[in-house]
Scaffold this motif. Structure first.
Motif, PDB file in Angstrom:
ATOM      1  N   LEU A 102     -16.001 -16.577  14.537  1.00 15.66           N
ATOM      2  CA  LEU A 102     -15.084 -15.562  15.041  1.00 15.66           C
ATOM      3  C   LEU A 102     -13.645 -15.887  14.635  1.00 15.66           C
ATOM      4  O   LEU A 102     -12.884 -14.985  14.270  1.00 15.66           O
ATOM      5  CB  LEU A 102     -15.190 -15.465  16.559  1.00 15.66           C
ATOM      6  N   MET A 103     -13.306 -17.160  14.666  1.00 14.24           N
ATOM      7  CA  MET A 103     -11.984 -17.585  14.205  1.00 14.24           C
ATOM      8  C   MET A 103     -11.778 -17.149  12.759  1.00 14.24           C
ATOM      9  O   MET A 103     -10.735 -16.576  12.403  1.00 14.24           O
ATOM     10  CB  MET A 103     -11.880 -19.111  14.312  1.00 14.24           C
ATOM     11  N   ASN A 104     -12.745 -17.379  11.911  1.00 14.62           N
ATOM     12  CA  ASN A 104     -12.634 -17.000  10.502  1.00 14.62           C
ATOM     13  C   ASN A 104     -12.568 -15.484  10.333  1.00 14.62           C
ATOM     14  O   ASN A 104     -11.829 -14.970   9.486  1.00 14.62           O
ATOM     15  CB  ASN A 104     -13.825 -17.557   9.712  1.00 14.62           C
ATOM     16  N   ALA A 105     -13.329 -14.750  11.149  1.00 14.88           N
ATOM     17  CA  ALA A 105     -13.338 -13.287  11.048  1.00 14.88           C
ATOM     18  C   ALA A 105     -11.976 -12.712  11.441  1.00 14.88           C
ATOM     19  O   ALA A 105     -11.467 -11.789  10.803  1.00 14.88           O
ATOM     20  CB  ALA A 105     -14.431 -12.703  11.933  1.00 14.88           C
ATOM     21  N   ILE A 123      -4.223 -18.391  17.610  1.00 22.03           N
ATOM     22  CA  ILE A 123      -5.627 -18.547  17.993  1.00 22.03           C
ATOM     23  C   ILE A 123      -6.027 -20.013  17.889  1.00 22.03           C
ATOM     24  O   ILE A 123      -5.714 -20.695  16.912  1.00 22.03           O
ATOM     25  CB  ILE A 123      -6.535 -17.688  17.101  1.00 22.03           C
ATOM     26  N   ILE A 124      -6.720 -20.474  18.908  1.00 21.52           N
ATOM     27  CA  ILE A 124      -7.174 -21.860  18.945  1.00 21.52           C
ATOM     28  C   ILE A 124      -8.693 -21.870  19.059  1.00 21.52           C
ATOM     29  O   ILE A 124      -9.262 -21.342  20.023  1.00 21.52           O
ATOM     30  CB  ILE A 124      -6.556 -22.623  20.140  1.00 21.52           C
ATOM     31  N   ASP A 125      -9.348 -22.429  18.054  1.00 24.93           N
ATOM     32  CA  ASP A 125     -10.799 -22.647  18.082  1.00 24.93           C
ATOM     33  C   ASP A 125     -11.034 -24.036  18.662  1.00 24.93           C
ATOM     34  O   ASP A 125     -10.482 -25.024  18.164  1.00 24.93           O
ATOM     35  CB  ASP A 125     -11.370 -22.541  16.671  1.00 24.93           C
ATOM     36  N   TYR A 139     -19.140  -6.477  22.427  1.00 22.51           N
ATOM     37  CA  TYR A 139     -20.345  -6.849  21.696  1.00 22.51           C
ATOM     38  C   TYR A 139     -20.036  -6.795  20.207  1.00 22.51           C
ATOM     39  O   TYR A 139     -19.592  -5.748  19.698  1.00 22.51           O
ATOM     40  CB  TYR A 139     -21.491  -5.900  22.040  1.00 22.51           C
ATOM     41  N   LEU A 140     -20.262  -7.901  19.499  1.00 19.62           N
ATOM     42  CA  LEU A 140     -19.886  -7.962  18.089  1.00 19.62           C
ATOM     43  C   LEU A 140     -20.736  -8.962  17.323  1.00 19.62           C
ATOM     44  O   LEU A 140     -21.511  -9.728  17.900  1.00 19.62           O
ATOM     45  CB  LEU A 140     -18.398  -8.303  17.947  1.00 19.62           C
ATOM     46  N   SER A 141     -20.533  -8.927  16.022  1.00 24.08           N
ATOM     47  CA  SER A 141     -21.123  -9.937  15.139  1.00 24.08           C
ATOM     48  C   SER A 141     -20.001 -10.513  14.284  1.00 24.08           C
ATOM     49  O   SER A 141     -19.485  -9.831  13.399  1.00 24.08           O
ATOM     50  CB  SER A 141     -22.207  -9.332  14.243  1.00 24.08           C
ATOM     51  N   ALA A 142     -19.610 -11.733  14.583  1.00 16.43           N
ATOM     52  CA  ALA A 142     -18.546 -12.363  13.809  1.00 16.43           C
ATOM     53  C   ALA A 142     -18.974 -12.574  12.362  1.00 16.43           C
ATOM     54  O   ALA A 142     -18.175 -12.430  11.434  1.00 16.43           O
ATOM     55  CB  ALA A 142     -18.163 -13.699  14.445  1.00 16.43           C
TER      56      ALA A 142
END
Length: 446
Positions: free
Chosen positions: A231-234, A267-269, A351-354
């Motif tokens: 999700l971070m990359n997306a 953003i922090i992963d 609801y998602l798909s990273a």
């Protein structure tokens, strides 16, 4: 502001460039120009010149601009020497200015002099630094609105209205037996309501500008292998975090800044939250909770295939009360669900798909909605934490004035305190130590 000190600084960013500027301001500018250039350049006319040292050797050559006070940025005589942008060349020209009697300018001192010489008010002066630091087009536009005085103008209109109301209240104190009738005839209550409504509108615009300036800190939280790094990359649009099927891959916080509608999102992963005996992973988990404490929004990621578990509910329950939160059900490409929005116990659910990028735009919109940002940007001006605090206190005093309407002395006092709070924004009522704190954060040469 009268001073016998002349200040000088390199006004362009550190490093090499095609052009570099040395700026000088103060009473000795004309004498320094004579020594450096052999003449005082015509006012407001770009003039080619050679910048010379004490024995007449050429240090550099370029354009000289002379602005006679008070018609200059600082309100004093100002000389700008625009030469080649090499660090050594600029340092030699600056050193020559120091030899001729100038001293090194402190951070923000040029803008501070502009404020003290009534060329800018305090909100406009702060907007200079905000315009320089703007990280998006929207932030730059908002800072420019503040620099042009739109924020200050609205604050001054409010102050004028408060002063007018204070005049009515103070006048009524001279007629204690008729004070309430006098105020009712002047519709003092209606005037106060109007001021409160206009202050609320200014507060809303200021909060929008504060978000553009400060950004939003978002932390990605969840158990290992739920797709936080994906999700971070997306969101970032790049492979900034390592993605594998091995649980616990992310062991330390990974930070990335992105922009959504001009708003900076920090953003922090974080490391996955779980029980572990791995000492390094435990350190990462401790840092995750530290990041959660400082965040504005927490995204709790859940694997859509199994839904919210007791372990993830425990994570939610441990979040600080003030923390805004979103539930993100990831991996809908594997669960067979559709991208969409929902709600659970008052918490938005996405609801998602990273991995496939499904529902990412829905998440972006919800992130802005969570902090109350409206993306039209119309009328938004840059604001700082101290501005919001002053507005909050002014609103509080106006609210107290409303409650104390029948007690004229208290009514008058609350109006006075509201006026003082608003005047802090433009600097008409500011302590010297506050000014020092504000301008010390500027860059040198500005």
């Amino acid at each position: 502001m009268l001073t016998n000190e002349t200040i000088a600084a390199i006004a362009t960013a550190p490093g090499r460039g095609g052009v570099g500027i040395v700026r000088v301001s103060g009473p000795a500018v004309q004498a320094m120009a004579q020594s450096l250039l052999g003449c005082v350049p015509p006012v407001r006319l770009a003039t080619f010149g050679r910048f010379r040292n004490a024995i007449g050797e050429i240090l550099d050559e370029g354009i000289a601009l002379y602005f006679a006070g008070p018609h200059s940025f600082t309100g004093e005589d100002v000389l700008e020497l625009q030469g080649h942008g090499g660090p050594m060349v600029l340092r030699r020209v600056l050193q020559r200015c120091i030899e001729l009697g100038a001293r090194m300018a402190e951070p923000g001192e040029f803008t501070k002099r502009a404020f003290l010489n009534d060329k800018l008010d305090l909100a406009q002066a702060e907007a200079v630094a905000d315009l320089i630091d703007a990280s998006s087009e929207e932030a730059a536009k908002s800072a420019l609105r503040s620099l042009r005085g739109e924020f200050s103008s609205q604050v001054r209109q409010l102050v004028d209205q408060v002063i007018h109301l204070r005049m009515l209240v103070e006048a009524s104190l001279d007629f204690p037996e008729e004070d309430i009738d006098f105020l009712e005839a002047a519709d003092a209550k209606g005037q106060l309501k109007t001021i409160q409504g206009q202050l609320a509108a200014v507060s809303k615009a200021a909060k929008q500008g504060s978000i553009l300036r400060e950004g939003v800190h978002v932390v990605l939280v969840g158990q290992p292998n739920v797709g936080k790094s994906s999700l971070m990359n997306a969101l970032a649009g790049d492979d900034v975090a390592i993605v594998t099927d091995i649980a616990g891959t992310t062991r330390d916080a990974i930070r990335e800044q992105i922009h959504i509608e001009g708003v900076p999102l920090h953003i922090i992963d974080t490391a996955g939250l779980r029980e572990t005996i791995d000492q390094v992973e435990q350190i990462g988990i401790n840092r995750t909770w530290q990041a959660i404490e400082k965040a504005d929004i927490a995204l709790l990621l859940v694997d859509a295939r199994h839904g919210l578990t007791e372990a993830e509910q425990a994570i939610l329950d441990r979040f600080p009360d003030k923390l805004r939160r979103l539930k993100v059900f990831n991996k809908i490409d594997l669960s067979g669900e559709q991208a969409g929005l929902g709600e659970s116990n008052g918490i938005p659910v996405i609801y998602l798909s990273a991995k496939q990028g499904l529902g990412i735009d829905l998440l972006r919109a919800q992130l802005l909605a969570a902090v109350g940002f409206e993306s039209d940007g119309q009328g938004v001006f840059m604001a700082r934490a101290r501005h919001l605090d002053a507005i909050r206190r002014a609103a509080g005093h106006l609210g107290e004035a409303d409650m104390q309407y029948m007690q004229i002395e208290l009514f008058a006092e609350e109006l006075r305190l509201a006026q003082n709070a608003l005047n802090e924004i433009t600097g008409e009522f500011s302590a010297d130590d506050l000014l020092g704190e504000i301008f010390s954060r500027f860059c040198i040469g500005k």
